[in-house]
Write an enzyme that holds these catalytic residues in place. Structure first.
Site, short mmCIF file in Angstrom:
data_model
loop_
_atom_site.label_atom_id
_atom_site.label_comp_id
_atom_site.label_asym_id
_atom_site.label_seq_id
_atom_site.Cartn_x
_atom_site.Cartn_y
_atom_site.Cartn_z
N GLU A 96 -84.36 3.34 -52.79
CA GLU A 96 -83.19 3.45 -53.66
C GLU A 96 -83.36 2.64 -54.95
OE1 GLU A 96 -79.65 4.51 -50.56
OE2 GLU A 96 -80.04 2.38 -50.86
N ASP A 155 -78.30 7.04 -42.13
CA ASP A 155 -77.65 5.95 -42.85
C ASP A 155 -76.30 5.60 -42.26
OD1 ASP A 155 -77.14 4.00 -44.72
OD2 ASP A 155 -76.65 5.37 -46.33
N GLU A 175 -68.62 1.52 -43.87
CA GLU A 175 -68.91 2.32 -45.05
C GLU A 175 -68.63 3.80 -44.83
OE1 GLU A 175 -72.79 3.42 -47.87
OE2 GLU A 175 -72.94 1.86 -46.34
#
Length: 717
Positions: free
Chosen positions: A306, A380, A408
């Site tokens: 990332e 993820d 998240e």
């Protein structure tokens, strides 16, 4: 002004009713014991307590008991200067053996953090003894004893021997130096770098107490998307101040190392891990840190993922990068936790295959003080994923688990989700080694060499909110992570019962099973109203708030939800069998054989591994479309059941706490309905099928849902 604010905060934490008013005390409020028999038993035990030693850890033990016992019993402990007439003895085993060799002693485990708690007879009288080989062991044993007291357990006949099954048990804080918490939903970072090292907030001490009480022994202070500045001389002095606070509680500090730090701080022209100047820069930096913090734990690294720099920038491997840093900290017994969360836009491969492809070929090539930190699933931190295929595939490399406690992808801090149910699902999953069962938890606890250390990490859900975690029930995920990190065999239900007993001052015990039911149904509910049957990654762009299965405008294909569900008029799902991406081949033959066939695949993972027609017949006789719709509705219904159950405990909990949770459950229901409606209306554009009976009609149109925008959703970068 800041000192006044801090004083007011401490006053509020003391003056207001425990937990219910503010939640600051977490699971350590030490509510007064209502059972008179037990209260007398506890009082008698602490009428004569012997805790010898002068270390900072022993002093922390005395302070904790001096705080806890008066609140639990109404009577302060009486500290004896000798052991001869003490009813409670908390002391190291070498000293215990010298007191009275005639006593029946229960030796602690050889592990440096292990302890024993037992009842025996000394000098003709009953004694309760907490013993260990180290002061850290005594600390953990003391907190175990206090856990028994808070849970209303008898302490008259104990025989407990405990030691952690994992060595490194750390929280990963995704906290930036400007105090913004990436994917944080409970306020700012609790680390106030501006006022460190001169000002030590009471919250730092209470953070250490809370972690020690559940066996967490490390904290990574900074974000994996690292800032090299934290390795500068100025910030090392600030980190030292925190390390000094945490040390009495058995907690080491770790830092995230930005791979390009030799360029950014050292003004070198390269960060190539094979360059001698770069290697020496890291050795010098490690020496500088260890001079200030002799028990510094080591580094956590996110590299070539990332946008983060890493060894691949210089045509080197993850092994080259990890081993360079490992060599730098090895003289000080430090470790490197090297994250396996990597994927590349330049690689057209199925994203969930990329970590395996990059790391598995290097099995056995990492230094003994490197732990490869692997997320629980290959994508993820989704509401449900299969276990990561690297577990069981790298028998010569020490792997450590990475769980995410901050929610998240699970409703932020507004949804009640008890995460140990997800974590146990992964820990108990069987990877197989040859024909031999090899559950993930066994992979984690097995040492690959005599010098290796085992580990587990949890991405923290902690912030500056007064109650630490935003949602009162999110505290249970912090608590439970520590308990599972200590013992991955522990039962998630029992851990929930412990947390309820310690946290709530319930006015009637009939409410405890109701709260427990809420917690135990919560994870499956959220998986169903968000991503049932193996759907995944269909949340909003960037902030990850709410549903957006229609999203297809991000520059990387694998950042878009449409990449994952692949819905069209013929069906839905991602084919990861041999006829598709063949990600299934990364698992052992036994696991692959089960998941390869849609008839034997766990239906909770069906659309993760298979692309199926809308009229595919499910095991219950429903079509795939009808089952998908009913799963979404079931998730909504479960939240409504949780709301009704919470109403039943209104008279048993503090009014402020009741109102707070009731409002959050209302938000959770509204958002569960939003997820259901938005997703089903979108998928219906492909299936062209009516909703089955029992599925409620949507209150908005699909276009209205698509127009919803959340530019200031919390926790985004």
């Amino acid at each position: 002004m800041k000192r006044i604010a801090a004083a007011l905060l401490i006053f509020c934490c003391i003056a207001l009713p425990a937990f219910a008013a503010n939640g600051y005390e977490l699971w350590l409020p030490y509510h007064k014991v209502n059972n008179t028999v037990l209260a007398q038993q506890y009082t008698n035990t602490f009428k004569a307590a012997f805790v010898p030693g002068s270390s900072a850890t022993v002093e922390a033990i005395r302070k904790e008991l001096s705080l806890a016992i008066p609140k639990l019993t109404g009577n302060a402990p009486v500290w004896n200067s000798a052991s001869s007439n003490s009813r409670l003895l908390i002391l190291r085993f070498d000293a215990l053996k010298k007191i009275d060799v005639r006593a029946k002693l229960q030796p602690p485990p050889s592990h440096k953090e292990g302890y024993s708690i037992f009842t025996t007879s000394m000098n003709g009288a009953s004694r309760l003894i907490v013993t260990a080989n180290t002061d850290e062991g005594l600390l953990y044993g003391t907190f175990h004893l206090l856990r028994l007291l808070q849970s209303g357990k008898s302490i008259q006949a104990l025989n407990i021997v405990e030691a952690p099954k994992l060595d490194v048990r750390v929280l990963n804080h995704w906290d930036n130096l400007d105090r913004h918490v990436e994917r944080g939903y409970a306020g700012q970072s609790i680390w106030n770098w501006h006022t460190l090292p001169g000002y030590i907030d009471q919250r730092y001490i209470d953070y250490a107490r809370a972690n020690a009480s559940v066996g967490i022994n490390g904290t990574v202070l900074t974000n994996v998307n690292a800032n090299a500045l934290v390795l500068s001389e100025e910030y090392i002095s600030k980190v030292k101040a925190l390390a000094d606070v945490f040390r009495p509680y058995g907690i080491k500090v770790y830092l995230t190392a930005r791979f390009s730090a030799p360029i950014e701080l050292g003004k070198l022209k390269t960060a190539d891990p094979l360059d001698p100047e770069v290697q020496q820069w890291w050795k010098n930096k490690a020496a500088e840190i260890y001079r200030a913090i002799p028990d510094f734990g080591g580094f956590l690294v996110k590299a070539n993922s990332e946008g983060q720099p890493g060894p691949q920038n210089y045509n080197r491997t993850h092994v080259d990068g990890a081993n360079m840093l490992a060599d730098a900290v090895k003289p000080y017994k430090g470790i490197v936790m090297w994250r396996a969360f990597v994927y590349s836009n330049e690689v057209p491969e199925d994203r969930i295959k990329q970590a395996y492809n990059e790391f598995q070929p290097f099995d056995g090539q990492f230094r003994s003080n490197v732990l490869v930190q692997v997320k629980n699933g290959p994508l993820d931190f989704q509401p449900r994923e299969p276990f990561h295929p690297l577990f069981g595939a790298m028998p010569k490399t020490q792997l450590m688990m990475e769980f995410q406690l901050t929610q998240e992808y699970l409703g932020f801090a507004t949804h009640l989700v008890y995460l140990p149910l997800l974590q146990k699902e992964v820990l108990e999953a069987n990877t197989f080694t040859g024909n031999k069962p090899n559950p993930v938890k066994q992979v984690l606890t097995t040492k690959v060499s005599d010098s290796a250390v085992s580990g587990i990490a949890g991405v923290a859900n902690i912030g500056s909110d007064l109650n630490w975690c935003g949602h009162p029930f999110a505290q249970a995920n912090w608590y439970a992570f520590g308990r599972l990190a200590w013992n991955p065999d522990a039962d998630a239900k029992v851990i929930a019962q412990e947390w309820i007993a310690q946290t709530f001052a319930l006015k009637n015990q009939a409410s405890a099973p109701i709260i427990l039911r809420m917690m135990l149904r919560s994870r499956e509910a959220v998986a169903n109203y968000m991503t049932p049957l193996g759907l995944t990654h269909i949340m909003g762009n960037g902030h990850h708030y709410g549903p957006a299965p229609w999203s297809d405008n991000l520059p990387r294909p694998d950042w878009n939800p449409v990449y994952y569900h692949r819905a069209d008029s013929t069906g839905i799902g991602f084919n990861r069998t041999a006829s598709g991406s063949n990600a299934i081949a990364q698992y052992s033959p036994q696991v692959a054989a089960q998941w390869n066939d849609p008839k034997t695949c766990d239906e909770n993972l069906l659309l993760w591994f298979h692309r199926l027609p809308w009229d595919f017949k499910m095991k219950n006789g429903n079509t795939l479309w009808n089952n998908l719709c009913l799963k979404y509705q079931w998730g909504v219904n479960e939240v409504r059941t949780m709301r009704e159950e919470w109403k039943q405990v209104e008279q048993a909990v503090d009014p402020m706490l009741f109102k707070q949770v009731a409002q959050l459950l209302n938000v959770q229901e509204q958002e569960a309905v939003w997820w259901k409606n938005a997703c089903l209306l979108y998928f219906q554009t492909f299936s062209k099928k009516p909703f089955p009976q029992g599925v409620e009609k949507a209150g908005k149109t699909l276009e209205e849902y698509k127009k919803m925008r959340f530019p200031y959703a919390p926790g985004n970068g």
